[in-house]
Write an enzyme that holds these catalytic residues in place. Structure first.
Site, PDB file in Angstrom:
ATOM      1  N   LYS A 178      16.179   3.090  10.500  1.00  0.00           N
ATOM      2  CA  LYS A 178      14.965   2.284  10.599  1.00  0.00           C
ATOM      3  C   LYS A 178      15.266   0.873  10.104  1.00  0.00           C
ATOM      4  CE  LYS A 178      10.022   2.799   9.712  1.00  0.00           C
ATOM      5  NZ  LYS A 178       8.998   3.669   9.117  1.00  0.00           N
ATOM      6  N   GLU A 236      -4.193  15.041   9.317  1.00  0.00           N
ATOM      7  CA  GLU A 236      -5.540  14.806   8.805  1.00  0.00           C
ATOM      8  C   GLU A 236      -6.372  16.085   8.777  1.00  0.00           C
ATOM      9  OE1 GLU A 236      -3.884  10.962  10.248  1.00  0.00           O
ATOM     10  OE2 GLU A 236      -4.087  12.952  11.158  1.00  0.00           O
ATOM     11  N   ARG A 295      -9.655  12.447  13.705  1.00  0.00           N
ATOM     12  CA  ARG A 295      -8.809  13.573  14.114  1.00  0.00           C
ATOM     13  C   ARG A 295      -9.177  14.863  13.393  1.00  0.00           C
ATOM     14  NH1 ARG A 295      -2.679  11.672  14.570  1.00  0.00           N
ATOM     15  NH2 ARG A 295      -2.926  12.372  16.697  1.00  0.00           N
TER      16      ARG A 295
END
Length: 634
Positions: A283, A370, A398
């Site tokens: 990353k 979530e 969600r």
């Protein structure tokens, strides 16, 4: 070839490794220059430059479909699909979106701003392809922790049971999620497993032993174990899991070696059924500062490329709502060991990383999950804990069923803190917190409130912790507060369902909610300059609504305007209008908020101008209704 000349990703076909490496250099240069100037996601895109180039050299994107999970890793994709020459408009009004959008480009095959959707979407495309008798490749690129989302695992489970459906999943592993060892041995074992001789042995050894008289049938269970053992020998522990789920696993593959990537993708395209290619990336690759701080440089505001430091603000800003929330929660948690902060992979964004540092035992991060976060909070509340679930408004969508089924029906005392409520700016429609007022206030047994400023946020958090009769939710906006004085402790709770009068006037009644209370006050001042005096109410609670305060004032004044930073359909203004109608207070009500439209990426101030939510615009709108002859206030 210069990247500015590339208008179609198929132009990558036939380019040499050296040419592709030069394009990779150009992508990173443009990526860094743009994000340093405009802000945006930095680390994810830098990490997938070679992955994107290698994948696209093996695909025909006039036919084949690629679904990028979340989309913030797809900046290289955008530059390779005709957007390089105006990429500097990234996340700006009318410019290149920060996420993929079906409406922006024909090569954005699926739009997303929330994680873990790519495998489901790509599998849906693959099934549609097969049902229509068509022939093209479907690829999902997932990573950056998105595999922790239950939806991704549901899709893998489904795809693994479809051995005749060709689907490629590329797992972009940047060590922020799954990270097995990468090395020569793993690559060698992988090549050995996929070589034609080993495939032949694996597929045929059992049949050969079956043909030995008197022996074959008795050895069948053993041969099955031998066959499975051969598979496990050649894959990592992670690979064995995907193999058990029905995927052919390839990897880990060095994610910055173009030659190896191209060879691997070409090989994977030849394997029938679901295939998972595990690509190990770094990353922030190519920008040392981002490589060293992968969390901090996931996304950045405008910054100095040479130092990596944020551009200094022209004037000091008051503390942000998230920071005030976190500081207050820490103080409360220090004195109450039952308080536990819960986040769904947004520790820094919600401010709960500060709680983690101070009180790690009272902090939980569930990953991009979530639904699990909400029901986990329900379970903790059942056992007498005081769970505080800090989740962005857009992400809490969600877990809607869990809010209803697991929390509200059972009247469990869970505290929901909805960060980034309202207009959020450059992230665009997928991240705007427009719907929480409407989607929460219709559920029985929940209290829903919003502070007018950061000091009231402190008091509301105390109110929420003290409230034990059921769930309670508080929404607050992104960014800085107003700089009002804050208290270090000793906050007073607010009586549930009680608003307050901030200003008195006899001509119109303005009722603001949350972040629109101060703009309502500013609007009242403008109206006063034109001879129209307003009473202004800080609504505080949309559920329960303070009818005792609102109804008599509405009856007396006769003209009501509500103001909210959320969708007007089913929102705060609707709650006020319903209350007036139900109580036979038949006065004109005009709801000011976000109309029935998506709010695109722009700065919050630009969006508010476009939506007519500035004090001057609201005053003009009110004057047109009350005093048409005075309706020019700009």
């Amino acid at each position: 070839m210069h990247l500015s000349e590339l208008t179609h990703p198929n132009q990558l076909h036939g380019l040499s490794i050296n040419q592709l490496e030069e394009i990779a250099r150009q992508i990173r240069e443009k990526h860094l220059q743009t994000v340093a100037a405009t802000g945006g996601h930095l680390g994810p895109g830098l990490g997938v430059v070679e992955l994107t180039l290698g994948l696209y050299q093996t695909l025909d994107l006039d036919r084949d479909k690629v679904v990028w999970d979340v989309g913030h890793q797809a900046y290289p994709h955008k530059m390779l699909t005709g957007r390089y020459n105006h990429f500097e408009t990234l996340r700006q009004k009318d410019g290149v979106a920060g996420y993929l959008k079906l409406s922006e480009n024909k090569f954005d095959h699926f739009g997303a701003g929330h994680a873990s959707t790519s495998i489901s979407a790509a599998l849906g495309m693959a099934l549609a392809r097969d049902l229509k008798g068509e022939n093209y490749k479907c690829v999902a690129v997932i990573g950056d922790g998105a595999l922790t989302g239950g939806m991704a695992l549901e899709a893998i489970n489904h795809a693994g049971h479809l051995p005749n459906t060709n689907l490629m999943v590329v797992l972009n592993d940047n060590e922020m999620s799954i990270s097995p060892n990468v090395g020569a041995i793993s690559r060698h074992l992988n090549k050995m497993r996929l070589s034609p001789p080993v495939q032949f042995l694996k597929d045929n050894i059992e049949e050969q032993f079956k043909n030995i008289p008197f022996v074959g049938e008795s050895l069948e269970p053993e041969m099955k174990r031998v066959k499975e053992g051969m598979k496990r020998l050649a894959v990592s522990k992670v690979g064995a899991v995907f193999e058990e789920l029905g995927f052919t696993y390839i990897g880990p593959v060095e994610g910055h070696d173009l030659k190896e990537l191209i060879n691997t993708f070409n090989q994977a395209h030849q394997i029938p059924g679901p295939v998972l290619v595990h690509v190990a990336t770094v990353k922030g690759k190519g920008y040392a500062i981002a490589e060293q701080d992968q969390v901090g440089y996931h996304a950045q505001n405008p910054f100095d490329l040479a130092t990596g430091k944020a551009m200094p603000s022209k004037k000091p800003k008051p503390p942000g709502y998230s920071k005030v929330f976190a500081g207050t929660l820490i103080k409360l948690a220090e004195n109450n060991p039952k308080i536990v902060g819960i986040t769904a992979a947004m520790a820094t964004g919600t401010g709960l990383s500060l709680l983690q540092q101070k009180l790690p035992k009272q902090y939980i991060d569930v990953g991009i999950a979530e639904q699990h976060a909400v029901t986990l909070a329900a379970g903790m509340a059942c056992q007498g804990m005081r769970p505080v679930a800090a989740i962005y408004s857009t992400f809490l969508q969600r877990a809607y069923d869990q809010i209803i089924h697991d929390i509200c029906i059972q009247k469990l005392p869970v505290v929901f803190c909805l960060d980034r409520a309202g207009i959020v700016g450059a992230d665009g429609p997928t991240h705007q917190g427009m719907y929480d007022i409407a989607y929460l206030r219709c559920i029985p047994n929940i209290v829903v409130m919003a502070p007018k400023d950061e000091a009231e946020l402190q008091r509301m958090l105390v109110t929420a912790i003290d409230y034990t009769d059921g769930p309670i939710a508080m929404r607050y906006p992104r960014g800085s507060g107003y700089g009002v004085p804050l208290m270090e402790e000793g906050w007073e709770a607010i009586e549930i369902g009680k608003g307050e009068i901030l200003r008195n006037g006899d001509d119109v009644l303005l009722i603001g909610y949350g972040s629109m209370v101060y703009p309502a006050m500013q609007t009242a001042e403008i109206l006063s300059e034109h001879g129209v005096e307003a009473t202004v109410i800080n609504g505080r609670f949309v559920k329960p609504l303070d009818k005792d305060l609102i109804l008599p004032l509405a009856q007396r004044i006769g003209k009501v305007f509500t103001m909210e930073e959320g969708c007007v359909t089913g929102g705060f203004g609707s709650a006020v209008a319903e209350a007036l109608l139900d109580n036979n207070v038949l006065v004109p009500v005009e709801r000011i908020g976000v109309p029935d439209k998506l709010v695109d990426h722009a700065t919050p101030d630009q969006s508010k101008v476009e939506l007519g939510l500035t004090p001057a615009q609201m005053a003009e709108r009110i004057l047109k209704t009350t005093s048409p002859q005075l309706a020019s206030v700009r």
